[in-house]
Structure formats: C-alpha cells, structure tokens
Design an enzyme around this catalytic site. Sequence first.
Site, PDB file in Angstrom:
ATOM      1  N   GLY A 243      19.854  32.019  42.890  1.00  0.00           N
ATOM      2  CA  GLY A 243      18.949  32.191  43.490  1.00  0.00           C
ATOM      3  C   GLY A 243      18.530  33.998  43.180  1.00  0.00           C
TER       4      GLY A 243
ATOM      5  N   GLY B  21      18.058  37.150  42.603  1.00  0.00           N
ATOM      6  CA  GLY B  21      18.625  38.059  43.754  1.00  0.00           C
ATOM      7  C   GLY B  21      18.044  39.261  43.766  1.00  0.00           C
TER       8      GLY B  21
ATOM      9  N   ASP C 246      21.996  44.832  44.413  1.00  0.00           N
ATOM     10  CA  ASP C 246      20.806  45.841  45.084  1.00  0.00           C
ATOM     11  C   ASP C 246      19.680  45.930  44.681  1.00  0.00           C
ATOM     12  OD1 ASP C 246      22.263  45.887  42.302  1.00  0.00           O
ATOM     13  OD2 ASP C 246      22.170  48.543  42.343  1.00  0.00           O
TER      14      ASP C 246
ATOM     15  N   ASP D  30      22.830  27.926  35.679  1.00  0.00           N
ATOM     16  CA  ASP D  30      21.851  28.962  36.071  1.00  0.00           C
ATOM     17  C   ASP D  30      21.114  30.024  35.228  1.00  0.00           C
ATOM     18  OD1 ASP D  30      23.958  30.302  36.491  1.00  0.00           O
ATOM     19  OD2 ASP D  30      22.915  31.955  37.048  1.00  0.00           O
TER      20      ASP D  30
END
Length: 490
Positions: free
Chosen positions: A90, A92, A125, A252
């Site tokens: 997904g 991030g 992060d 992906d």
Amino acid sequence: MNDQPQFNFDNSYARNLEGFFSFCEAETVAAPKWLQFNHALAEELGLDPTSLDSEEGLAIFSGNTKAQGSEPLAQAYAGHQFGGFSPQLGDGRALLLGEVIDTQQERRDIQLKGSGRTPYSRGGDGKAAVGPVLREYLIGEAMHNLGIPTTRALAAVSTGAQVFRETVLPGAVLTRVAASHIRVGTFQYVASRRDVEKVRKLADYAMARHYPETVEAKNPYLAFFEAVADAQASLIARWMSIGFIHGVMNTDNMTISGETIDYGPCAFMDRYSPGTVFSSIDHGGRYAYANQPKILVWNLARFAETLIPLIDPKPEQAVEHLTQTLEGIQPLYESYWLARMKSKIGLSKEDPDDQELIEDLLKMMEGADFTLGFRRLSKVLLGENEPARNLLKEPRAFDDWENRWRKRLDHEGIPATTIAQVMDRVNPIYIPRNHKVEEALAAAAIEENMTPFSKLLTVLNHPFEEVAGSEDYTEPAPETNIPYKTFCGT
Ligand code: AMP
Ligand code: MG
C-alpha cells in the site's frame, strides 16, 4: 475573494472503491520551498499554472494545506517483490489527493509522494528525499518526451526537514500525476483475500476508467485482461527500444493503465549489454535489461490469476482462456519490439529478414553506447559512417552489415535523406545520462543549486532535436563512472 487554487476534484476512487484505501492526512512540514513546477503539465490538466505556482500552491504541494475538494487517501495494494508475495503493501508514503479531468477529458490522479506516514507505512517514515524526488521528476519527463507512457511530475518541493537514510538527506515531496495508480498489486490485494466481489468491483472500475471498450465484449473480463496485456507488452517494447531499465518490476510497480511508474533504481543503459543491471539490490539480475520481457509475462500471469473467478464459473475453463492469452503475450511483445526496432533503422515495409538484420546489428553493438549507436546510423545514410563505425569493437564488421542494410533500404522506395530524418525522430540524441542525472541531483540536494537540473530538464524536453551547445549531454559517462550503480533511492 477565494484565491485558493482550484482543482475541481472528482474523486471516483474514493466514491467507488471502499475497502481499497484509508483516508489519511498529509503531515505538515516546517519550511517548504519550491524545487520545480511543471507549467505545461498543469495546463494539460486544465489547472491554472499561475495560481498554482505560488505560496498557495507550495502549501498544497508540500501537504501543508488541503486543496478544496481533495479527499486524501492512501491506497492499499499487495505485490510480488523480487518474486516473493507480500499481501499487505500500500501507499506507505503517498496520498492520492484526488482526480481531475484533463483538457483531453481524461481522468488523472494527483498524488503526493513523501507526505508522511500512512496506515500502510509498516516500518517506514513516509518520507522522500530531494535526490530521489527530482530523479523521478526528471526521468518521468524524459520518458514522456520520448513518447513513452508514464506517470509525470507536476511539482517538487523541499520540506526543510531531514530524512534519515544511510546518511541524513534533505526531505522533499513529489506531486505525481497518473492515469491511475491501480496496479497488478491492487488486484492481488483483494484476490489473495479471496474476496471475489471486490476483485469484480475493482475490475469493473478499472475497465470503465481505462478500457471502456472491453465492457461491451463477449467476455468482458477476458477482454480486459487482453487489453492490459497489450498495453504492457507495448510499453515494455518501448522501454527496450530506448535502453530503459526499470530496475524494480515488482507487481506493485506494474500499472493497469500501461504507464511506467515508480522511478527508483531505474536507469538508461549506456553500453549495450543484455545482462545490464543497475540496481544495487537486484543481486540475481532478476530485472536486468534483457529479462524485462520475461518479467512482463510473469507479472501478467500473476494478474491473470486474480481474474480467474471472473472469467468463467468453471475454473478449468477460465484457466484455459487465460492461458491462451498468456501464451500470446510473448509473440505480441515481439511484434511490438520488431516494429519499434525496425523504425530505429528506418524500415517500415515487411521483409522476413528484418529481425535477423536487427539482431546482427545488436550483436555488433555489444559494449558500444546504445543511444549513440542508433543515433549515428542516420549519419551513415548521409555519407558519414565513421561516427557509427568507430563506436564498435570491430568497426570492419559494420561494413558488411551496412551493405545489407542499404540493400534492404532500397526496398523502402524512399530517399535516404528522408529516411535519415525519420530515424532521427525515433532515435533520441538526449537521454538522461546517469552521470548527468547524478550531477544534477547532487547539486540540488547538496548545494541547493537547481541550475544543472534545469539545464538537463531543458535538454530532455527535446530528446530528438539536436541543439548546438548541448554536446555535453550526448556523451557517455567518463570511464571512471562505469559500472554505474543505482540505489533504491527511497
Ligand atoms: P517502492 O519501492 O517505492 O515501489 O515502494 C515499495 C513499498 O514500500 C510501497 O508499499 C511503499 O509505499 C513502501 N515504502 C517505500 N519507502 C517508504 C518509506 N520511506 N516509508 C513508508 N513506506 C515506504
Ligand atoms: Mg512502488
């Protein structure tokens, strides 16, 4: 008065695909600054460049202000990474701000990348650094100008914050534009959870958005699969024809629209060598130059698996249909490849020996600069064969090939000077040379000097048109720079 830049967002993904995303806000940043803004793309999107190239625009593209009508969300997806399946990836560090309808009436996603953590960040992060952001900007624009379907950059801004990687780097946010961000991995996300209704929902959405003609087909989902396979086969053939190595062809990172996406460790091949790998993390050479067509088929097989329940109620029947299509992908790719390679040597008519002629040229070119090798062929037609010849390890081998080529060109029935001109519109003179890209990114990231970046971007805006004074951008890297390595750049 409302001086907020207007986007007229129309957010069909948020409206139609519940369960495929999480709404999420961008993190604010302390000291955003402009790095680059893409006026031409803003216009193409039907946006007002003047109102966006402003403090208000900066606030939006840094994630500090939410534009009117934006419903930021992180998309969920899964994916095979270097062959291993991750059911939960997904966005991030990306957020879809929303969709706009461009001046061609096409729906386009506007996404922030590097805007902070999301529910899919896992250990990350959520941030991006100036270097990789500008790299994605540059390569995306280069690909677009080379005529290759791609996501593009609308804006790049620095955040004033530090990003911690192997070293401390200046942070940045990229605004990315895509036909959509739906990937093979988006299908895998719901298929691996055995949620057939969601797979159908996603397929219906993607078909209506990208391949509306398939909706009317006899077997719509099979037609959809064929359409995606066709778009991807054509895309990879284009990559191969200009020596582009994506570097991370994970499922992906393969779009349903057929656009190139996610410029991480990608690079343009300098010396022609089929096994070329630039990415420092690709130890096995899975995504080497010559493997890209095989990975195309492999990734599409993973996509096909997600569609089985939609194709036919009887799984054996569905598999039979899909297998037949899958078996056709390599020949389809080869036909696209041949057409593009033929155009690189000035051929448009049919001849059964064309493939051999191209393959023999490539064999001779091993170790020679791929881009210059093709570009200089047009000069041969204008009576200057030394520049091309001298690139080769065995210049004398060229003479025999040149004779065969000229004989074949006679059948085209077009003057050589015209063919040379047409070839120059297919074989670029300027590509993002690795050392030039590095130089531009280092100046931007280390010295906050955007001049080398701007110069390089200007040259890459006209890849086929030679301009006096830009010789520096045509030359291969100095020997000391080879072999070049790219790092995932995240
Ligand atoms: P990429 O290599 O950019 O295609 O990313 C692969 C996956 O890792 C995606 O799910 C990304 O969203 C995620 N990812 C990459 N970098 C970061 C980061 N710094 N923080 C959070 N997620 C990340
Ligand atoms: Mg990715």
